[in-house]
Design an enzyme around this catalytic site. Structure first.
Site, short mmCIF file in Angstrom:
data_model
loop_
_atom_site.label_atom_id
_atom_site.label_comp_id
_atom_site.label_asym_id
_atom_site.label_seq_id
_atom_site.Cartn_x
_atom_site.Cartn_y
_atom_site.Cartn_z
CG ASP A 13 -1.79 -1.20 1.48
OD1 ASP A 13 -2.02 -1.72 0.55
OD2 ASP A 13 -1.66 -1.53 2.66
CD GLU A 246 -8.94 -2.80 -1.04
OE1 GLU A 246 -9.40 -2.81 0.19
OE2 GLU A 246 -8.13 -3.84 -1.53
O1 FUB Z 1 -3.30 -3.68 3.39
C1 FUB Z 1 -4.47 -3.86 3.98
C2 FUB Z 1 -5.38 -3.42 2.78
O2 FUB Z 1 -5.22 -4.30 1.86
C3 FUB Z 1 -5.50 -2.04 2.41
O3 FUB Z 1 -5.98 -1.32 3.52
C4 FUB Z 1 -6.38 -2.44 1.29
O4 FUB Z 1 -6.15 -1.38 0.26
C5 FUB Z 1 -5.47 -3.63 0.64
O5 FUB Z 1 -4.46 -3.36 0.04
#
Ligand code: FUB
Length: 346
Positions: A13, A246
């Site tokens: 991320d 997301e």
């Molecule tokens: O790293 C945890 C979660 O996985 C992140 O918040 C999302 O975007 C995905 O990458």
């Protein structure tokens, strides 16, 4: 394929920013756990954040495919732990994807985590250096919910700042269909993933203008609407190849705003373009095809006269979904401002 940038830890991320001419990366810090993989993301059980910096990315500038590993990769400095879950009173578990911002002399680290009721909220920690230490506020940002904060400070005279956020499934965005406020949390949607069926509009990522102190929202949280370029209507919920899932990110180039995100279960990084940071945005295409591993998440930043896509995959761990590593590749724009993988004309 790019090589992992950081190999002594698992990182994911990546939120990249240029502060004072140096490139800083604010990633999640993945760790090994014995939690079984599930669609709720329980296996992503991170407990702290490191910050990394580089002086140059020139060695990663695009070369003819297949891209070999750079012969002389730049040194990546690990500035160590800058925030731990145990230092934040409201956090119970799961420090997920963070971001950082600089505004008016201070640095801000934004981070999602579960509170004592297991509900994701977004916190902020403040420092006077890009590498911390960051002092967390004792409570989550009032009005915040879900995951994946992305801070964007505009280049206007007042440096107006915005926070984008939201994530489906384990990120709980589907629990707020009654309104953009933590009090509208609907636990009935916790096991469910998202609305579906004819007529269902995709759930929108969220945006809020930041207050002058960058520690709260100024005004209500709004929907960031993403339009289908063919119909002019909002993207449909069942359009899993294009709907927001997301990993929100905002960047600006040539007066145009670019909102990019992950499509989650179809594993694309895509983007939409608009003329206001509050939208609406129009879907414009893909940035990255699926990588090794379930999640895909990114940031886009200009550094050293080139534009860069930071992303992650699971190559370093041999494909373990929750053990990811940060990578970088150069990206380009065509004459219409569209993002393209190769330098136009090559
Ligand atoms: O790293 C945890 C979660 O996985 C992140 O918040 C999302 O975007 C995905 O990458």
């Amino acid at each position: 394929m790019s090589p992992p940038l950081i190999t002594h830890l698992y990182t994911a991320d990546p939120s990249a920013h240029v502060f004072d001419g140096k490139l800083y990366i604010y990633p999640s810090h993945d760790r090994e756990t014995d939690i079984q993989f599930n669609d709720n993301g329980d296996q992503y059980d991170m407990v702290d954040y490191h910050v990394f910096s580089l002086d140059t990315l020139d060695a990663y500038a695009s070369r003819p495919s297949p891209d070999p590993a750079p012969a002389d990769p730049p040194k990546v400095t690990d500035h160590g732990v800058v925030l731990s879950a145990r230092d934040v009173p409201w956090v119970s578990r799961q420090l997920w994807a963070p971001d950082a911002a600089y505004r008016k002399g201070k640095y801000y680290l934004y981070f999602p985590a579960r509170d004592s009721d297991s509900v994701f909220r977004i916190g902020v920690a403040v420092g006077s250096s890009p590498v911390g230490p960051f002092t967390p506020d004792p409570d989550p940002i009032p009005g915040s919910f879900s995951i994946d904060p992305a801070a964007f400070v505009d280049d206007d005279a007042d440096a107006t700042a915005y926070l984008y956020f939201g994530g489906l499934w384990g990120g709980q965005l589907q629990c707020y269909q009654r309104g953009n406020d933590p009090s509208y949390f609907d636990a009935a949607w916790l096991g469910a993933k998202e609305p579906s069926g004819p007529g269902a509009k995709a759930l929108c990522p969220k945006v809020a203008k930041m207050a002058d102190d960058m520690r709260g929202f100024e005004g209500p949280v709004g929907d960031l609407v993403i339009l289908d370029p063919e119909t002019g209507d909002p993207i449909r919920a069942d359009d899993h190849g294009r709907r927001f899932f997301e990993a929100a990110w905002m960047h600006k180039r040539g007066g145009m705003y670019y909102f990019s995100y992950s499509t989650g279960d179809t594993h694309f990084l895509v983007y939409a373009m608009g003329t206001s940071p509050l939208g609406p945005f129009t879907y414009a295409g893909r940035i990255l095809e699926p990588v090794l591993g379930w999640t895909t998440h990114h940031s886009i930043v200009e550094f050293g006269g080139r534009w860069w896509l930071f992303y992650h995959d699971c190559e370093l761990s041999g494909g373990v979904n929750h053990l990811r590593s940060v990578k970088v590749k150069e990206i380009f724009y065509d004459g219409e401002g569209k993002i393209v993988a190769e330098r136009p004309g090559e």
